[in-house]
Structures are given as C-alpha cells and as structure tokens.
Design an enzyme around this catalytic site. Structure first.
Site, PDB file in Angstrom:
ATOM      1  N   ARG A  80      -2.110  26.312  -6.686  1.00 47.59           N
ATOM      2  CA  ARG A  80      -2.726  25.239  -6.227  1.00 47.59           C
ATOM      3  C   ARG A  80      -3.568  24.863  -4.957  1.00 47.59           C
ATOM      4  NH1 ARG A  80       1.759  22.507  -9.681  1.00 47.59           N
ATOM      5  NH2 ARG A  80       2.676  22.116  -8.034  1.00 47.59           N
ATOM      6  N   SER A 132      10.808  30.122 -16.647  1.00 50.13           N
ATOM      7  CA  SER A 132      11.219  29.411 -16.418  1.00 50.13           C
ATOM      8  C   SER A 132      11.779  27.999 -17.670  1.00 50.13           C
ATOM      9  CB  SER A 132       9.362  28.273 -16.119  1.00 50.13           C
ATOM     10  OG  SER A 132       9.669  26.959 -15.797  1.00 50.13           O
ATOM     11  N   CYS A 170      19.431  23.909 -17.059  1.00 49.64           N
ATOM     12  CA  CYS A 170      20.597  22.245 -16.916  1.00 49.64           C
ATOM     13  C   CYS A 170      20.039  21.472 -18.981  1.00 49.64           C
ATOM     14  CB  CYS A 170      19.761  21.678 -16.789  1.00 49.64           C
ATOM     15  SG  CYS A 170      19.505  22.253 -14.454  1.00 49.64           S
ATOM     16  N   ASN A 172       7.611  37.987   6.955  1.00 53.08           N
ATOM     17  CA  ASN A 172       7.144  37.089   5.746  1.00 53.08           C
ATOM     18  C   ASN A 172       7.835  37.163   3.975  1.00 53.08           C
ATOM     19  OD1 ASN A 172       7.827  40.374   5.703  1.00 53.08           O
ATOM     20  ND2 ASN A 172       5.349  40.949   5.526  1.00 53.08           N
ATOM     21  N   GLY A 174      16.823  28.570  -3.927  1.00 53.06           N
ATOM     22  CA  GLY A 174      17.246  28.320  -4.729  1.00 53.06           C
ATOM     23  C   GLY A 174      18.625  28.254  -4.547  1.00 53.06           C
ATOM     24  N   ASP A 175      19.777  28.969  -5.790  1.00 50.73           N
ATOM     25  CA  ASP A 175      21.541  29.379  -5.484  1.00 50.73           C
ATOM     26  C   ASP A 175      21.561  29.975  -5.058  1.00 50.73           C
ATOM     27  OD1 ASP A 175      21.005  27.308  -8.000  1.00 50.73           O
ATOM     28  OD2 ASP A 175      21.892  28.740  -9.052  1.00 50.73           O
ATOM     29  N   TYR A 222      17.325  -7.021  -9.113  1.00 52.65           N
ATOM     30  CA  TYR A 222      17.978  -7.591 -10.604  1.00 52.65           C
ATOM     31  C   TYR A 222      17.289  -8.881 -11.248  1.00 52.65           C
ATOM     32  CZ  TYR A 222      21.381 -11.969 -11.225  1.00 52.65           C
ATOM     33  OH  TYR A 222      21.584 -12.713 -11.920  1.00 52.65           O
TER      34      TYR A 222
HETATM   35  P1  FAD Z   1      17.060  30.647 -11.136  1.00 49.55           P
HETATM   36  O1  FAD Z   1      16.547  29.180 -12.289  1.00 49.55           O
HETATM   37  O2  FAD Z   1      18.851  30.883 -12.315  1.00 49.55           O
HETATM   38  O3  FAD Z   1      16.562  31.531 -11.922  1.00 49.55           O
HETATM   39  C1  FAD Z   1      16.832  33.151 -11.607  1.00 49.55           C
HETATM   40  C2  FAD Z   1      15.713  34.120 -12.268  1.00 49.55           C
HETATM   41  O4  FAD Z   1      15.678  34.685 -11.164  1.00 49.55           O
HETATM   42  C3  FAD Z   1      16.675  34.174 -13.672  1.00 49.55           C
HETATM   43  O5  FAD Z   1      16.153  33.756 -14.799  1.00 49.55           O
HETATM   44  C4  FAD Z   1      17.139  35.664 -13.663  1.00 49.55           C
HETATM   45  O6  FAD Z   1      16.734  36.314 -14.463  1.00 49.55           O
HETATM   46  C5  FAD Z   1      16.125  36.490 -12.006  1.00 49.55           C
HETATM   47  N1  FAD Z   1      16.467  37.050 -11.911  1.00 49.55           N
HETATM   48  C6  FAD Z   1      17.270  38.207 -10.640  1.00 49.55           C
HETATM   49  N2  FAD Z   1      17.149  38.608 -10.724  1.00 49.55           N
HETATM   50  C7  FAD Z   1      16.067  38.944 -10.298  1.00 49.55           C
HETATM   51  C8  FAD Z   1      15.228  40.672 -10.050  1.00 49.55           C
HETATM   52  N3  FAD Z   1      16.205  41.730  -9.358  1.00 49.55           N
HETATM   53  N4  FAD Z   1      14.611  40.928 -10.770  1.00 49.55           N
HETATM   54  C9  FAD Z   1      14.347  39.858 -11.832  1.00 49.55           C
HETATM   55  N5  FAD Z   1      14.335  38.790 -11.908  1.00 49.55           N
HETATM   56  C10 FAD Z   1      15.816  38.789 -11.397  1.00 49.55           C
HETATM   57  N6  FAD Z   1      21.016  22.102 -12.074  1.00 49.55           N
HETATM   58  C11 FAD Z   1      21.486  20.669 -12.023  1.00 49.55           C
HETATM   59  O7  FAD Z   1      20.960  20.150 -10.869  1.00 49.55           O
HETATM   60  N7  FAD Z   1      21.695  20.196 -13.097  1.00 49.55           N
HETATM   61  C12 FAD Z   1      22.162  19.992 -14.061  1.00 49.55           C
HETATM   62  O8  FAD Z   1      22.687  19.218 -14.850  1.00 49.55           O
HETATM   63  C13 FAD Z   1      22.061  22.023 -14.059  1.00 49.55           C
HETATM   64  N8  FAD Z   1      22.935  22.056 -15.427  1.00 49.55           N
HETATM   65  C14 FAD Z   1      23.349  23.399 -15.878  1.00 49.55           C
HETATM   66  C15 FAD Z   1      23.424  24.203 -16.466  1.00 49.55           C
HETATM   67  C16 FAD Z   1      23.877  24.880 -16.629  1.00 49.55           C
HETATM   68  C17 FAD Z   1      23.865  25.853 -18.117  1.00 49.55           C
HETATM   69  C18 FAD Z   1      23.014  26.971 -15.808  1.00 49.55           C
HETATM   70  C19 FAD Z   1      23.634  28.245 -15.784  1.00 49.55           C
HETATM   71  C20 FAD Z   1      22.542  26.299 -14.649  1.00 49.55           C
HETATM   72  C21 FAD Z   1      22.406  24.620 -14.603  1.00 49.55           C
HETATM   73  N9  FAD Z   1      22.157  24.047 -13.005  1.00 49.55           N
HETATM   74  C22 FAD Z   1      21.809  22.944 -13.486  1.00 49.55           C
HETATM   75  C23 FAD Z   1      22.354  25.194 -12.196  1.00 49.55           C
HETATM   76  C24 FAD Z   1      19.929  25.292 -11.980  1.00 49.55           C
HETATM   77  O9  FAD Z   1      19.245  25.174 -13.119  1.00 49.55           O
HETATM   78  C25 FAD Z   1      20.167  26.131 -10.843  1.00 49.55           C
HETATM   79  O10 FAD Z   1      20.795  25.616  -9.444  1.00 49.55           O
HETATM   80  C26 FAD Z   1      18.612  26.174 -10.523  1.00 49.55           C
HETATM   81  O11 FAD Z   1      18.272  26.953 -11.726  1.00 49.55           O
HETATM   82  C27 FAD Z   1      18.207  27.271  -9.699  1.00 49.55           C
HETATM   83  O12 FAD Z   1      17.064  28.305  -9.129  1.00 49.55           O
HETATM   84  P2  FAD Z   1      16.707  29.787  -8.984  1.00 49.55           P
HETATM   85  O13 FAD Z   1      15.449  29.680  -9.309  1.00 49.55           O
HETATM   86  O14 FAD Z   1      17.973  29.463  -7.604  1.00 49.55           O
HETATM   87  O15 FAD Z   1      17.478  30.382  -9.891  1.00 49.55           O
END
Ligand code: FAD
Length: 811
Positions: free
Chosen positions: A23, A40, A44, A278, A283-284, A426
């Site tokens: 964008r 994508s 959750c 760069n 995320g997690d 309220y």
């Molecule tokens: P992700 O969304 O996990 O994406 C990472 C992606 O990177 C994955 O698909 C993986 O396959 C890919 N990947 C990893 N390494 C490589 C590599 N070397 N090469 C290519 N691809 C790769 N959070 C909330 O806030 N509320 C909720 O209710 C909630 N419920 C959840 C329920 C479940 C079952 C799960 C599993 C998670 C939940 N979460 C929730 C957590 C939330 O989904 C994560 O915090 C969020 O998705 C993290 O985003 P991310 O981009 O860091 O990782």
C-alpha cells in the site's frame, strides 16, 4: 524496479508487513515465503473449528496466494522453507517442494517465523495419539481423529490459552476432558486468586482439572494412551493435546549473525530492526519489552504481531515507526465465562520487587434493576503514586470492554484517578452510572488517599489474633451460609448501636460479601476512633481464592453439561432473583419458602454466581430439599422442596457432628495416624479441628531454620527438638532414625500418602490446624516457624470446638 523485500513467514506478522508495504510502495518487489501450504490463516480460530463453533473450514483461510497476488501483487511462495540466511551476501536459501533448493537475494529481509509448540522429550511419546495445534494441517489431523475414532476422553497437557481453548472445544464435542498443568494454576497471565474463578467454571462444565502435576511419561495402551503424572497418578484417555507453550521458530537463523536472545528469540530495537540494519523481525519470534516494567518479555499474541508487521513496512518505506512494548492484554472464553488480563500480575511484580497495592471489586455488569446483569470480579493492581500496573477480570458479560478501557488508560500512561474520571457510555442495559472501571478507580483512590486501608485475603491467615478482631458485617443469613473462621458478626446496619461493645485497643479487620459494606463499616469505625481495615473483595474473593479442583473424576457416561437450567421438574412457585446480589437471592428464597406449604417446590432463578454454592449450603443448613441446581452461563436455576422435618434433624445433626483431635505427641507414627483420621473425617464432610500442643507442635514446624528473635533458653530448646515433620522419630523401633526411614519407604512402596502430603491435604481440605498458644510460649516456638495454614489458638478455642464435637481424640 524498486527495493527487493523478502519476508519469511506468511501469517500474522509476515502477511501484515506484505500488505502494508504494497500500500505504501507500488514499486517494491515483495516475495513472501511460507513453509506450509496456507498463508494468512486464522490461527486463533482453529480450536473453534475443531469444536464446531466455526462450521466451514474455508472461513479459516483469510487470504490465499492467488488473492494476495491479485490485490497486492505479492509473490507468495508456499511450501517454501527458508533454511538458511547469509547476511554477508544478503542471501536466503529456500527449500521448495516444487522448485527444490534455490537462493534469493534481498535489499530488506523481514522475519516473522512465529513460534512452534514446545514438545519436551517424554518417554513413550506416541505421535499417533498426542497432537499439537499450530496450523491448518494440525487442525485437520485432530478433526480427522475425532471424526473417525469418535473418542470419548482427552487429556490436555498444559493450561495456557491454547490448552484451555482446546479443552472447552473438545468438551463441546461431548469428549470428557482432563487438563494436567504442572504449575499451581492454569493461565499464567492471571494470579491464582483470579484464575480460581475460571478454574471453577471449567470444573462446573465437566472438565477434570489436575494442578501442580506435570507429566512424567506415557505408557502404551491398545487403542488409548496412559499418561503418568509426576506424582505417579495415571490418566487414561483416547488421545492427548500437548499445549505446554511455544518456542521461537528460529533454528534457521543459527550462524546468520542475527542476534538471538537467551531463549532463541530475535533481538530487535524499537524500530523492530534486528542487530543488522536491513533485517527486521516481528511477532512471536521476537523479544519485546514489557510496557509496565521495561524488562525483556515474550508475548506470543496476534495483536502485537500484526502491529509489528505494519511498523516494519513503515520503516522500510521511510516512515519512522516504533514499537513501544507490550502490555499483554489478553482475553479468554471459558464456556459462558470470560477472563481477561492486562499488564503485570502480582507474581511478576513480586519477582521484580516492584511495590504495589491490590484492590478487588465485584460490581454488576450493568444496573442491577435492569434484567440480566451479572457480577464481575475485578482486580486492579497499582502503586501509591497512582500508576496502574495491571488488571484482571472475570465475569459473564462486559469483561472485554472493561479490560479494554483499563488497557487504554494504561497505554496512555494514565493514573488511577483517570479511571475515576473516564466518562463511559451508560444506559441500564449496558452499564451503571458509575461503571465497574470507575468503581475500581474509586476503591483504589480511597486506598491511595488513606480513606480505606485494605487487607487482602492472604493477610487473614497471618493476622495477629491477639491484637485484631475479624469483624463480619454481613447479615445473619449470609453468615449462616459460610464465614471466615474466627470472625464475629455485627450487621453493618447495627454497627453504630453496638460500638460500645467494641474494644479500641484492637484493630478491626472488617469484611462483607464484596467489600462495599465492609468499606462503610470501616469508615464508621475509623470516624469513631477505632482502628480498622477492610478486606478488599470481601468474602467473595476469600472464598473464590480458596477454590481447589477435585482432580480426576472418571465419569464413564460423560455427556456435556446442560446448556441452561432447563429441566422438567414441576414447581409450585417461581422466584425471579436475577440481578440481585447476595444476600438478595437467599433472603428472597428464605421468605418464599417460609410462606409455602410442606412438600411444595420453589423454583429460583438467580444470576449471583455465589448462589450456586450458597443454595447448597442453605438447604443443608435449613434442612430443605435441594432437588436440583444447575448453571447455564450466568443463569442459575434451583428447585427447592420445603421440608420442615429434615430442618430439625439437620440442626440437631450439625450441632454435634464435628471432630476434634488433640495432638500431643511428636512421634512420626502417631502424627500419621492423627492426620489419616482427620483427613478421613474431613472427606465425610465433617468439620475437623486438630489442636497441636507440646511435642505435637514439632509436626507443624517448617523444615528450614527461620531467623526469629529468641532468648537463650528458647534457642536451646528449639535446637534440641525436631524441626518439622521430616525429622520426627518413631515411638517404637526408631533404631537411631532407621525405623522412620523404613516406615517412609514402606509407605511409598505401597503408595500410601506421606505425612507431608497428609498435612497438605488436611490444610487444603479446610481442616482447622491449630497450634496451642500456651505450648508455643512454653517451648519458645514462634508463629513464623510454623508451616503456612496453621492458626494460633488458646485452650478456649479448643474447648469451643470440642463442645460441638461428638468425637474428641487425644493422640
Ligand atoms: P505465525 O502467525 O505463527 O506465522 C509464522 C509462519 O511462519 C508460520 O506459518 C510458519 O509456517 C512460517 N515459517 C516459520 N519458519 C519458516 C521458515 N523458515 N520458512 C518459511 N516459513 C516459515 N493470539 C491472540 O492474540 N489471541 C488468540 O485468541 C490466539 N489464539 C491462538 C490459537 C492458536 C491455536 C494458535 C496456534 C495461536 C493463537 N494465538 C492467539 C497466537 C497468534 O496466532 C500468534 O501470536 C500470531 O499468529 C503470531 O504471528 P507470527 O507472524 O509471529 O507467527
């Protein structure tokens, strides 16, 4: 051609970076690599698809590679695992299902690989029956197993967000679920006192909850799984879901020169830049700063991941964006209940030695005169400078907007006083003129300004019984249904008339049901020259915090709990007590029953959560017959048959049915016998008091040396006596300690509970463990030297308890 940006990970952080970047920059070349088949997707939503709340699998797929290409012109490469990063040459190595191994160069690299389920090495781990849940293929595996094998039982290992969501959704499928959690409580963002409310909700919905007991190993079983816990207990289930936490998916970065933290998370600065200019990460998989205490933290939540993605795209496009830290605002559904938390809990603050104060409130979710309002349990943590450090809420309705209100104030560095000033929407169906968030602010402000000095439920056990009086200011009917041991009762409405009966030398620790009448009583006392403090959260918090789950119950024919209070029971009169807070529903029940004829049935509809337990003890106390009580979300329905005859029997029976045991001896075998009898009586719902005097006091001593001020004689005496249950000797055949060791071994081999476990279960089970004050003085034992949960009492206390007992043993 513009800059070339490679993104690793195609879900929350990765996809969000890609879309924002496009964008902002139509020229950039954007390639997004995803190891799996889907991008994508709604992580959750996965548990809710398994449970059936989300019906269509397609709904989980928020974006497809084709749609991302069409709308954003992003080159999405699925089934493409990035296996190595060479930052010197700005090169990534990809292992693709279709193309095999190849490399791509980059100008910018964005890492959002997320976190994978943590699976410790556990003997007997059987992949066919132990599942984890991270992505769509995991979901398909679990769903397929359930559809094909029609399991009737499941073990969820780990009580975090995913574990609890899975437990609920499996229950919704009619599967009997046990949750095994190694920590003392599930759901780490909450303190024990608050999550106890959620734990009870899980248990009320049929889930077995096993706390403080991790798993040791799995045993093979034909068509099933036997899981052996740390304490040796075994759980048999058709399958298990392992959800004990996640670890960053950063193995592929080893040797890349991108700096990782102690637990393998990527280190980033405020702009989400890694140690290399760069290369960005989101995320997690990244370390974040805790917004409250500024320390490194790990918060695997979707909100932060998505926000970080956007900030990274901004930074790559030349718009300076900063990520200022994570508050950890989170929310969970537990059947009909909602729990939510923000900021730091007490555990974190204690660990970091950050001073704080706590208040609890139990306001209604909306005006009580409008139908359907349910109480909320709210805990606010703050400091005396008025900074809000954290909040936790449980309830049936309106939890989300309250936690979001508080989180917003915290994010903007607002103070407790800002909570009081918030002007919130309220009208009776939605809130009260003073919203629960305002109320929490008022209560905290009263503490900060010294108008309401509060104590917490934890202070009650440690109170100095000589110098304080525990004053229960609730109505008699509430007191009859349960009270804190040792309290005297004066209804707040009668307090002014009875001030002359009170002692100005004592400090009054006042409590009511939720803290409000306690506050009024405290103000009356303070303004009349008494010393007084109010138990914040009142009896409600005290009772909720004391909840301990029943453990494993194997219901052979488990069927999901009744959704609402519907049953076919015939009734003669219906009482609408919805919206009334305690003691309202009880008072109304009492009044209605008194006007009914023997044998007639009263149906009561209530929403006060305490009523579910209250009505059981009220019926027991009054002898009326509780035909059925059920819970459907916030609605509680009880059917009570008027029964006068039993009323008298119950009164007679309860008057003389307690058990007292005087423990005089400090011998190991006698101590074991005393606790076995006490636990046995307690399990039969008898009130038991164990009064420890002279040598018996040694059983209650802590193992470790406690530094307390003592005179010479007391010190000498103390050092000569056994310090705690582990040092006790046998009364016979002690053989210089060999006998004690042997008996302990035999007990262990034969799976007989140890003395220490017996003591713990006695304390947890509510047995009155009383140390004789006079013997303590004589033997020079101080209160601090005794294990937690022991009360100090005099002979008068013992005699009072013995009066109401029909068994009185001297051991
Ligand atoms: P992700 O969304 O996990 O994406 C990472 C992606 O990177 C994955 O698909 C993986 O396959 C890919 N990947 C990893 N390494 C490589 C590599 N070397 N090469 C290519 N691809 C790769 N959070 C909330 O806030 N509320 C909720 O209710 C909630 N419920 C959840 C329920 C479940 C079952 C799960 C599993 C998670 C939940 N979460 C929730 C957590 C939330 O989904 C994560 O915090 C969020 O998705 C993290 O985003 P991310 O981009 O860091 O990782």
């Amino acid at each position: 051609m513009g800059k070339k940006v490679l993104i690793v990970g195609g879900v929350a952080g990765g996809a969000s970076t890609a879309a924002r970047l496009r964008r902002l920059d139509e020229e950039a070349e954007i390639i997004m690599f995803e190891r799996g088949e889907y991008i994508s997707f709604a992580n959750c939503g996965l548990p809710y698809y398994i449970g059936g709340a989300i019906k269509e699998r397609d709904k989980l797929l928020v974006q497809t590679p084709e749609a991302m290409k069409a709308r954003f012109n992003i080159d999405v490469r699925i089934n493409s695992d990035v296996v190595r990063v060479d930052t010197d040459n700005k090169l990534v190595y990809i292992n693709s299902k279709d193309k095999g191994e190849y490399t791509e160069v980059y100008d910018y690299l964005v890492l959002s690989p997320g976190a994978r389920p943590f699976i410790p090495e556990i003997p007997g781990y059987n992949e066919d029956r132990v599942f984890t849940l991270r992505n769509i293929p995991d979901t398909d595996r679990i769903k397929e197993f359930i559809d094909e094998k029609k399991p009737s039982s499941a073990l969820v290992i780990g009580g975090g967000f995913i574990g609890i969501e899975m437990a609920e959704n499996l229950t919704e499928k009619g599967i009997k679920v046990t949750i095994a959690e190694a920590a003392p409580h599930i759901m780490a963002p909450f303190d024990g006192d608050m999550i106890a409310i959620g734990e009870k909700e899980l248990e009320d919905n049929g889930i077995n909850l096993v706390l403080n007991n991790g798993i040791n190993h799995f045993e093979q079983k034909e068509n099933g799984l036997v899981t052996v816990l740390e304490n040796g207990d075994k759980i048999t289930s058709d399958f298990a879901v392992m959800a004990i936490g996640v670890k960053p998916d950063t193995e592929f970065l080893k040797g890349s020169k991108i700096e990782l933290g102690a637990k393998g998370h990527i280190k980033v600065n405020e702009n989400l830049q890694t140690s290399l200019q760069n290369v960005f990460a989101a995320g997690d998989a990244v370390e974040v700063l805790d917004y409250i205490n500024g320390q490194i933290s790990y918060v695997p939540l979707a909100g932060p991941a998505n926000k970080m993605g956007r900030i990274i795209a901004d930074n790559i496009s030349g718009i300076k964006g900063a990520y200022k830290g994570t508050l950890g605002t989170s929310i969970i559904k537990m059947f009909n209940m909602t729990g939510a938390a923000v900021g730091n809990n007490e555990r974190t603050l204690k660990r970091l030695s950050i001073p704080y104060k706590v208040i609890y409130a139990h306001p209604a979710s909306h005006a009580t005169y409008y139908p359907g309002g349910d109480p909320l349990s709210l805990k606010l943590i703050f400091n005396m400078e008025g900074d809000i450090l954290g909040a936790q809420i449980f309830g049936y309705t309106g939890v989300d907007k309250r936690i979001d209100g508080i989180a917003t104030v915290m994010r903007l560095k607002g103070k407790v006083s800002d909570l009081t000033e918030l002007e919130l929407a309220y009208a009776p169906p939605f809130s009260s003129a003073k919203d629960p968030v305002n109320m929490a602010g008022y209560i905290a402000e009263n503490v900060i300004t010294g108008k309401n000095d509060v104590i917490t439920y934890e202070d009650i056990a440690n109170r100095d019984r000589e110098k304080t009086v525990l004053l229960d200011v609730r109505t008699k009917i509430e007191v009859d249904n349960g009270y804190i041991d040792g309290a005297v009762n004066i209804d707040v409405n009668e307090l002014r008339d009875k001030l002359s009966e009170l002692d100005k030398d004592k400090e009054y620790l006042v409590y009511c049901k939720v803290g409000l009448r306690g506050y009024i009583a405290t103000r009356i006392l303070l303004q009349n020259g008494f010393k007084a403090k109010n138990l914040t959260g009142g009896y409600e918090t005290y009772k909720a915090a004391a909840f301990t789950p029943k453990g494993i119950k194997n219901d052979k024919n488990f069927t999901k709990q009744i959704k609402s209070g519907e049953t076919q029971i015939k009734f003669d009169k219906e009482l609408d007590a919805e919206g009334l807070c305690c003691p309202g529903p009880l008072l109304q029940t009492n009044l209605n029953i008194s006007e009914m004829k023997l044998g007639e049935v009263l149906k009561v509809n209530a929403t006060d959560p305490g009523f579910y337990e209250d009505i059981k003890s009220w019926c027991k106390n009054t002898g009326n017959d509780l035909i059925n009580v059920s819970k459907g979300g916030p609605k509680i329905t009880a059917y009570i048959k008027k029964d006068e005859k039993k009323e008298n029997e119950a009164a007679a029976a309860s008057a003389l049915d307690n058990k007292t045991i005087v423990v005089f001896s400090g011998d190991l075998d006698k101590a074991i016998a005393a606790f076995i009898i006490a636990n046995g009586a307690s399990s039969m719902n008898k009130k038991v008091t164990m009064f420890f005097t002279f040598w018996g006091l040694n059983i209650l001593r802590k193992d470790e040396k406690i530094n307390v001020k003592k005179g010479f004689m007391d010190k000498m005496f103390g050092s000569m006596m056994p310090r705690g249950s582990r040092k006790l000797k046998l009364s016979n055949m002690n053989m210089m300690g060999m006998g004690s060791k042997m008996i302990r071994k035999v007990m262990k081999d034969k799976n007989i509970t140890s003395l220490e476990e017996l003591i713990k279960s006695a304390i947890d089970g509510g047995i009155n463990i009383v140390a004789c004050q006079m013997s303590m003085d004589v033997m020079g034992i101080k209160k601090e030297e005794l294990i937690d949960g022991v009360k100090i009492g005099g002979v008068g206390y013992y005699l009072g308890e013995a009066e109401e007992s029909n068994v009185n043993l001297f051991i």
